[in-house]
Design an enzyme around this catalytic site. Sequence first.
Site, mmCIF file in Angstrom:
data_model
loop_
_atom_site.group_PDB
_atom_site.id
_atom_site.type_symbol
_atom_site.label_atom_id
_atom_site.label_comp_id
_atom_site.label_asym_id
_atom_site.label_seq_id
_atom_site.Cartn_x
_atom_site.Cartn_y
_atom_site.Cartn_z
ATOM 1 N N GLN A 66 0.825 -1.217 0.000
ATOM 2 C CA GLN A 66 0.000 0.000 0.000
ATOM 3 C C GLN A 66 0.858 1.267 0.000
ATOM 4 O O GLN A 66 0.356 2.349 -0.272
ATOM 5 C CB GLN A 66 -0.945 -0.026 1.219
ATOM 6 C CG GLN A 66 -0.365 0.437 2.551
ATOM 7 C CD GLN A 66 0.555 -0.540 3.235
ATOM 8 O OE1 GLN A 66 1.454 -1.115 2.626
ATOM 9 N NE2 GLN A 66 0.385 -0.714 4.523
ATOM 10 N N SER B 225 3.082 2.193 2.682
ATOM 11 C CA SER B 225 3.221 2.804 4.013
ATOM 12 C C SER B 225 4.648 3.287 4.289
ATOM 13 O O SER B 225 4.838 4.299 4.954
ATOM 14 C CB SER B 225 2.797 1.803 5.096
ATOM 15 O OG SER B 225 3.609 0.659 5.034
ATOM 16 N N GLU C 285 -8.494 0.445 1.950
ATOM 17 C CA GLU C 285 -9.614 -0.499 1.868
ATOM 18 C C GLU C 285 -10.818 0.080 1.149
ATOM 19 O O GLU C 285 -11.558 -0.629 0.467
ATOM 20 C CB GLU C 285 -10.060 -0.889 3.276
ATOM 21 C CG GLU C 285 -9.024 -1.650 4.028
ATOM 22 C CD GLU C 285 -9.464 -1.839 5.462
ATOM 23 O OE1 GLU C 285 -10.226 -2.772 5.707
ATOM 24 O OE2 GLU C 285 -9.063 -1.039 6.325
#
Lengths: 165, 784
Positions: free
Chosen positions: B491, B493, B741
Amino acid sequence: MSIHPIHLTVNGETHQVDVPANMTLLQMLREKLALTGTKNGCAAGECGACTVLLDGEPVNSCMVLAIECQGRQVTTVEGLAEDRILDPLQQAIMDHGGVQCGFCTPGMLISARALLNRNPDPTSDDIREALVGNLCRCTGYLRIIEAVQQAAQQQRLLASGGRTL
Amino acid sequence: MNGKTAKTNPHPVGDSVQRVDAREKVIGSALFADDLQFGAGLLHARIKRSSLPHALIKRIDTSKALALPGVKAVVTGADYPGLIGLYLQDRHIFCRERVRYVGDPVAGVAATSEQIAEQALDLIEVEYEPLPGVFDPEYGASQAAPRLHPDLGKYEVANFIFPEANSNISNHFKIRKGDVDSAWGKCAAIVEHSYRIPHIQHVPIEPHIATARVEADGKVKLWGSSQSPFAQRNLIAKALGISQSDVQVIAPYVGGGFGSKAGVSMEALAVAIAMKVKGHPVKLRLTREEEFYTAFVRQGLVAHFKMGCDSEGHLLAMENRFYWDGGAYTEYGVNITRASGYSSSGPYEVPNVKTDSYCVYTNHPVGGPMRGFGMPEMHSGLEQCIDELARAIAVDPVAFRKRNCVREGSILVTGMVMHPTGLSECLDKAAEAINWGRKDPPSAPNKRRGKGIALMWKAPAMPPNAGSSARVALNEDGTVTVSVGGQEIGQGSFTIAAQMAAASLGVPIDWVRVNTPVNTDYSPYEWQTVASRLTWSMGNAVSAAGRDARKQILEMVAKAWNENSDDLDIIDGKVISYKTEEAISLKNIAIYGVPLPNDQGWVGGPVLGRGNFMPTYVTGLDPETGQGPRAVVHYTTGAQAVEIEIDMDTGKIEVLRGVAAFDVGKAINPDMVKAQMEGGFVQGLSTALFEGLQLKDGIPLNASFVDYRIATSTDVPRDIQAIIVEVPQDDGPWGARGIGEHAMVPTIPAIANAIYDAIGIRPGSPPYTAEKIYLAMQEAGLVS
């Protein structure tokens, strides 16, 4: 299990490896040669994460026995960059944000390399077709498809002696 | 391209800098859990799994397996009596007296090769007494169903989860807001519908893998593909009855998680087997088949919706009943039930809401967290009902949503007051981008075209006090090392952490690196990499750590220069004085300090910034009404719109175009935000059109990539437009909220609504396969 000595070339380097008859090319690369860039996603020829070039053709290395590779040439993701110069595909997939978790990336790059080797000017549909066996769960594919188009353009320019884009 | 043009240093926050992990991932040097080398002592583990969905174990005989040359250990449930679980401790590491799903671990083998371990499984004799099973959550919740966990009332449970003893209901979450019963009479239109959402699997391309080694002194080391190194340390220590600090979890890059690698699943098996062969690393790697049904799956859902509005299209009431198919163990799933309950109005202000959300034990695979945490499943039906209701009173679905969607100050379903949100802007932008209201002709005479739209909201679902921490250390060359316990699962991060550290400190982004692997012995604590909470929560910790380091540096230089630190700044890696225009590079001073004038000594020392963050303002909810001042930290909201074409000869759906618009508060890295929106859209599309784990009497029928199809490069639309809306979040770093999400939450209903627009048929439960659509068209008389 009988053990067989084989000779092969991996990323331009010659190797002699003793392999059990049932060992796959994927296992040999990862376990015998410590080339862990090639990934194991399903071990059933379905996800494409283990794609390598075998004599220039893309194969799922989990579906090829190591002993079949006697005398042959293998290219893995580790062999794409030369002398720290990235393959245009590697640069383009970074520039287009086509990498997320990175697990499908090696296989994806190899399939794309095989495509550009046989077709330097692919259409978007050609690229989609060439990557259909490489599953990606993160990116949604579009950025990867764009990256391959960009790399193809870059490669054509280099081939014609043009400057870097 | 992609805003990454930077002639000068890009601004570290708000510019689309390149991912910090991109280069090692394209050259093949990035390490994943299966790439770690353990040398000659490595043993391989395989798991004997239940072949029955529900049975009592009458006898296990492992003697023949143990006698097989190369087998080093065989373990069973008899070896480990402890229970394990995140929110509800309802799971043994290996089954003891009872198996509850096909695939339930019964025994584990460690051997010198994977093949020998596999052979040994066949030599383990297990005698079962089959029991009747529960394969439907609504039936499971009834008194008629056999009890799958007779000890449910005795399990240890988090204080916000409410199991009903002597039933299969492991959590019952209630909303009682206003008075729905008296509201129905005031409604001009009422829509009532039920939806059944199938189980799906996360399908990370990297399967689960864990290697464990237990030292002679009992200390445990675990290397794994993990979203939750710290939660695993905690839960494994508790299950084994040892101290948390005697467990070390080491987690390199994760090759896709989507929730499946959160909490603890197969990792405990590897540790339990390793306990029997101390000193040997034991590697357990799930096969792709095991991945499909023995790792977490996304829970199935049976949802009943009833909603009504007045003649002007104001929503007056909603009544929802959700039966979550939690599977054999619901240690994590109970909180999905809760999350869907406290968000059960969808992103709408509704004065009267009654919701019952049940988590139900079944003899199905273990439900767990998956991208969206209940929201894609719930929104699938809810957003179709909203569409129907709008059409029932002849209001345009976009106008209807605009009228009812949550705004700043809205009283939410839990009584919480909505913070500033850009939802209605997302709706407008998505509608505009898809040319809402314009009907283009299909590309061929045998095709029909349609457009659909859906909204979403989602809050991070977690314990109220889930914490984050971070360290920022400076090196001799002025570069910065950021340590976090949050995980890079694709993702981005780590890139976000680097950007925030650079911005809060005042150094160029390419001076910053982020430590990998995450190691619970060295890395700062992070609850879990879930809930789209890292940009927000870990981000708060990282920026605090950067500010702390910055403060130390400025105070040190102020003292050396005899200035006030307020007159100093750090820009592009240099400390500058606005007063004297003096400047000094961070190089060297960050480690060795700064000399005082006239050889009067030194100030400073190695700079190490620390930061933490924990939300302190989330309150409990009344167990009977689900009401409370602040149910969650905040909601990310958004909209998706699609244009599709249906082939009338085959029923095949082609998604021509997708639009995603989300309010992310502040896009720390706009290009990565867009990449989340695109990737999430395609994952949502895949679940809408193709995916469903087929379970017949508890037996999985399609546990392979051939039989369980996910979207490929040929299935994605030509065009996915990602639109960023930024209404800042008051508790987020630079105003940021999560997006990972959310990006797949509204896709199923957007596509379903487009199907209705194209052919006038509500397609029911996903996946909307060509076969299902064709049969529906046949039934409706659209095709012969």
